[in-house]
Design a protein around this motif. Structure first.
Motif, short mmCIF file in Angstrom:
data_model
loop_
_atom_site.label_atom_id
_atom_site.label_comp_id
_atom_site.label_asym_id
_atom_site.label_seq_id
_atom_site.Cartn_x
_atom_site.Cartn_y
_atom_site.Cartn_z
N THR A 41 7.61 6.39 4.20
CA THR A 41 6.15 6.41 4.12
C THR A 41 5.65 7.70 3.49
O THR A 41 4.72 7.68 2.68
CB THR A 41 5.53 6.19 5.53
OG1 THR A 41 6.17 5.07 6.14
CG2 THR A 41 4.05 5.91 5.43
N GLU A 61 3.42 -2.85 4.00
CA GLU A 61 4.10 -2.04 5.00
C GLU A 61 4.75 -2.94 6.04
O GLU A 61 4.05 -3.63 6.78
CB GLU A 61 3.09 -1.12 5.71
CG GLU A 61 2.76 0.15 4.95
CD GLU A 61 3.96 1.10 4.87
OE1 GLU A 61 4.83 1.06 5.75
OE2 GLU A 61 4.01 1.88 3.91
N ASP A 69 1.80 3.12 9.74
CA ASP A 69 2.15 3.44 8.35
C ASP A 69 1.10 2.90 7.38
O ASP A 69 0.75 3.57 6.41
CB ASP A 69 3.54 2.90 8.00
CG ASP A 69 4.65 3.74 8.66
OD1 ASP A 69 4.30 4.72 9.34
OD2 ASP A 69 5.83 3.41 8.47
N GLU A 114 7.49 -1.54 1.63
CA GLU A 114 8.28 -0.68 2.52
C GLU A 114 8.87 -1.56 3.61
O GLU A 114 8.15 -2.11 4.43
CB GLU A 114 7.44 0.44 3.14
CG GLU A 114 8.30 1.35 4.01
CD GLU A 114 7.54 2.44 4.77
OE1 GLU A 114 6.47 2.88 4.32
OE2 GLU A 114 8.05 2.85 5.83
MG MG Z 1 7.45 4.07 7.44
#
Ligand code: MG
Ligand code: ZN
Length: 220
Positions: A41, A61, A69, A114
């Motif tokens: 992140t 995320e 995040d 992510e």
């Molecule tokens: Mg993260």
């Protein structure tokens, strides 16, 4: 085993659908994989700032729980959608497909996904991305590439993070780079610090180039 294969086959089918949607909008996608605390992140926060005015970023995320995040990324001004996996230790293509519906894809050049913090199974699940990137921090140790070869083999880029800690650990950068290359000879490797900004010129130049390939593919 049969169940696992069925699951992966169903996932591949959904991933193809995601890829089609992304291609249609000229969006390039990068799937970021790494352990909890690897600095994924933080890398993204600084990357969004560095690419402002150059590449329009969207972020998905993935986390088991919380929206922490996504809140961090939202502060940078990037388009972001949080996916909570409800206990699942990786994102799958179905989850990403639902997140894509919430993103303004026509305003995005590069989608960064992510993944859930985990160096193992995210590598097995295609999300429809163009490329996977593995993030490995200096704090985790230079011996990880050969301990988690499937992940390093599945990735086209490796980002070593937290190089500002190099003087405080036994991490041998040269050894780590050699280990990554021993597992995957075709991988591009970056060394970065999200605290000092070291290595971001190279990393962001490469990302910009990666994002632009999508636009050129559409003939713009
Ligand atoms: Mg993260
Ligand atoms: Zn998993």
């Amino acid at each position: 085993m049969v169940l696992a294969q069925d699951l992966l086959r169903a996932n591949s089918h959904l991933a193809s659908g995601n890829r089609e949607i992304l291609d249609r909008h000229g969006v390039r996608a990068l799937n970021i994989i790494g352990s909890p605390g690897a600095g994924k992140t933080a890398l993204l926060e600084r990357t969004v700032e560095a690419l402002k005015g150059r590449v329009r970023l969207g972020v998905i995320e993935g986390d088991i729980s919380t929206t922490r995040d996504a809140e961090r990324i939202a502060k940078t001004g990037a388009q972001v959608v949080q996916v909570n996996t409800g206990g699942n230790c990786h994102l799958n293509a179905g989850m990403v497909g639902q997140a894509l519906e919430k993103l303004p894809l026509e305003k995005i050049d590069l989608l960064v996904i992510e993944n859930v913090g985990n160096l193992v199974c995210p590598a097995a699940f295609d999300l429809g991305e163009d490329l996977k990137a593995v993030v490995l921090s200096v704090a985790e140790g230079d011996d990880k590439p050969e301990k988690y070869p499937a992940t390093f083999l599945a990735c086209g880029a490796a980002v070593i993070t937290k190089t500002d800690l190099l003087g405080h650990t036994d991490f041998d950068l040269k050894r780590c780079v050699e280990e990554i290359r021993a597992v995957n000879g075709n991988i591009i490797i970056f060394s970065t610090s999200s605290r000092t900004g070291e290595g971001f010129d190279e990393w962001c130049a490469w990302l910009e180039d990666f994002a632009l390939k999508g636009r050129m593919g559409r003939g713009e």
